[in-house]
Design a protein around this motif. Structure first.
Motif, PDB file in Angstrom:
ATOM      1  N   LEU A  97       0.848  -1.179   0.000  1.00  0.00           N
ATOM      2  CA  LEU A  97       0.000   0.000   0.000  1.00  0.00           C
ATOM      3  C   LEU A  97       0.891   1.239   0.000  1.00  0.00           C
ATOM      4  N   ASN A  98       1.083   1.812  -1.152  1.00  0.00           N
ATOM      5  CA  ASN A  98       1.966   2.968  -1.258  1.00  0.00           C
ATOM      6  C   ASN A  98       1.287   4.259  -0.821  1.00  0.00           C
ATOM      7  N   ASP A  99       0.096   4.535  -1.328  1.00  0.00           N
ATOM      8  CA  ASP A  99      -0.619   5.753  -0.964  1.00  0.00           C
ATOM      9  C   ASP A  99      -1.502   5.471   0.241  1.00  0.00           C
ATOM     10  N   SER A 100      -1.878   6.528   0.957  1.00  0.00           N
ATOM     11  CA  SER A 100      -2.773   6.367   2.091  1.00  0.00           C
ATOM     12  C   SER A 100      -4.116   5.833   1.605  1.00  0.00           C
ATOM     13  N   LYS A 101      -4.583   4.789   2.227  1.00  0.00           N
ATOM     14  CA  LYS A 101      -5.820   4.116   1.836  1.00  0.00           C
ATOM     15  C   LYS A 101      -6.711   3.942   3.063  1.00  0.00           C
ATOM     16  N   HIS A 102      -7.988   3.712   2.794  1.00  0.00           N
ATOM     17  CA  HIS A 102      -8.905   3.287   3.849  1.00  0.00           C
ATOM     18  C   HIS A 102      -8.942   1.767   3.778  1.00  0.00           C
ATOM     19  N   VAL A 103      -8.431   1.127   4.811  1.00  0.00           N
ATOM     20  CA  VAL A 103      -8.337  -0.327   4.851  1.00  0.00           C
ATOM     21  C   VAL A 103      -9.345  -0.854   5.856  1.00  0.00           C
ATOM     22  N   LEU A 104     -10.143  -1.827   5.438  1.00  0.00           N
ATOM     23  CA  LEU A 104     -11.074  -2.485   6.337  1.00  0.00           C
ATOM     24  C   LEU A 104     -10.523  -3.874   6.624  1.00  0.00           C
ATOM     25  N   ILE A 105     -10.346  -4.181   7.904  1.00  0.00           N
ATOM     26  CA  ILE A 105      -9.826  -5.478   8.316  1.00  0.00           C
ATOM     27  C   ILE A 105     -10.975  -6.257   8.926  1.00  0.00           C
ATOM     28  N   ILE A 106     -11.181  -7.462   8.431  1.00  0.00           N
ATOM     29  CA  ILE A 106     -12.212  -8.342   8.969  1.00  0.00           C
ATOM     30  C   ILE A 106     -11.525  -9.293   9.937  1.00  0.00           C
ATOM     31  N   GLY A 107     -11.825  -9.165  11.219  1.00  0.00           N
ATOM     32  CA  GLY A 107     -11.242 -10.025  12.247  1.00  0.00           C
ATOM     33  C   GLY A 107     -10.160  -9.314  13.023  1.00  0.00           C
ATOM     34  N   CYS A 108     -10.176  -9.480  14.339  1.00  0.00           N
ATOM     35  CA  CYS A 108      -9.160  -8.833  15.170  1.00  0.00           C
ATOM     36  C   CYS A 108      -8.608  -9.808  16.201  1.00  0.00           C
ATOM     37  N   GLY A 109      -8.073 -10.914  15.678  1.00  0.00           N
ATOM     38  CA  GLY A 109      -7.283 -11.805  16.515  1.00  0.00           C
ATOM     39  C   GLY A 109      -5.866 -11.249  16.549  1.00  0.00           C
ATOM     40  N   LEU A 110      -4.889 -12.105  16.753  1.00  0.00           N
ATOM     41  CA  LEU A 110      -3.498 -11.633  16.801  1.00  0.00           C
ATOM     42  C   LEU A 110      -3.086 -10.955  15.501  1.00  0.00           C
TER      43      LEU A 110
END
Length: 173
Positions: free
Chosen positions: A1-14
């Motif tokens: 990811l070179n440019d600033s992006k809006h990232v959505l992460i599914i799941g918040c384990g380790l």
């Protein structure tokens, strides 16, 4: 990811929690959707998990807890993510960090008690006294852990038990 992006992460384990931290430090906008009220809920006691959630939020991670993703659709502007609650979120990038799932179908066909994994006691004995389970499929005393250290502890305890020295699995903090 070179440019600033809006990232959505599914799941918040380790892995999901680590991604939240790393991507925020890289200057990205981060939204995390998790099926529990706090990150790493299967490993952290609630007070520690809630403290981690607060710390992530203070870095700018947008938290959506106790919800599930029902669909991810590619749209012109990136991705549209629909949640079980009816909410719709948009992101440039979507990362799935939902973890692994134990393969328990053979154990189920054999009539063993299963939940998320093959249920065992602290000695790795299943509901059949002649069958033991170890590894990513073993749910030991309610814990299903997919990591090398727990696996090693299970293997060591089982080796001792099968050699005549009944040894319960223990996990350090």
């Amino acid at each position: 990811l070179n440019d600033s992006k809006h990232v959505l992460i599914i799941g918040c384990g380790l892995v999901g929690a680590e991604l939240c931290c790393d991507l925020r430090s890289g200057g990205h906008q981060v939204t995390c959707v998790h099926d529990a009220d706090w990150p790493i809920h299967t490993l952290l006691p609630e007070p520690m998990g809630r403290a981690l959630k607060t710390a992530l939020s203070e870095t700018g991670v947008h938290w959506v807890g106790s919800d599930m993703v029902t669909s991810v659709t590619h749209v012109a502007s990136g991705f549209e993510v629909k949640l079980e609650s009816g909410c719709t979120l948009n992101a440039d990038v979507v990362i799935s960090a939902t973890g692994m799932e134990a393969q328990i179908d053979l154990a189920q066909r054999a009539g063993l008690v299963t939940q998320k994994g093959i249920v065992t006691d602290a000695y790795l004995q299943t509901s059949d006294p002649n069958i033991y389970a170890v590894g990513d499929c073993a749910e030991v005393s309610g814990l299903l852990l997919f990591y090398v250290s727990p696996l090693r502890r299970c293997a060591q305890a089982l080796a001792l038990s099968l050699s005549g020295q009944p040894t319960a699995v223990t996990y350090p903090a």
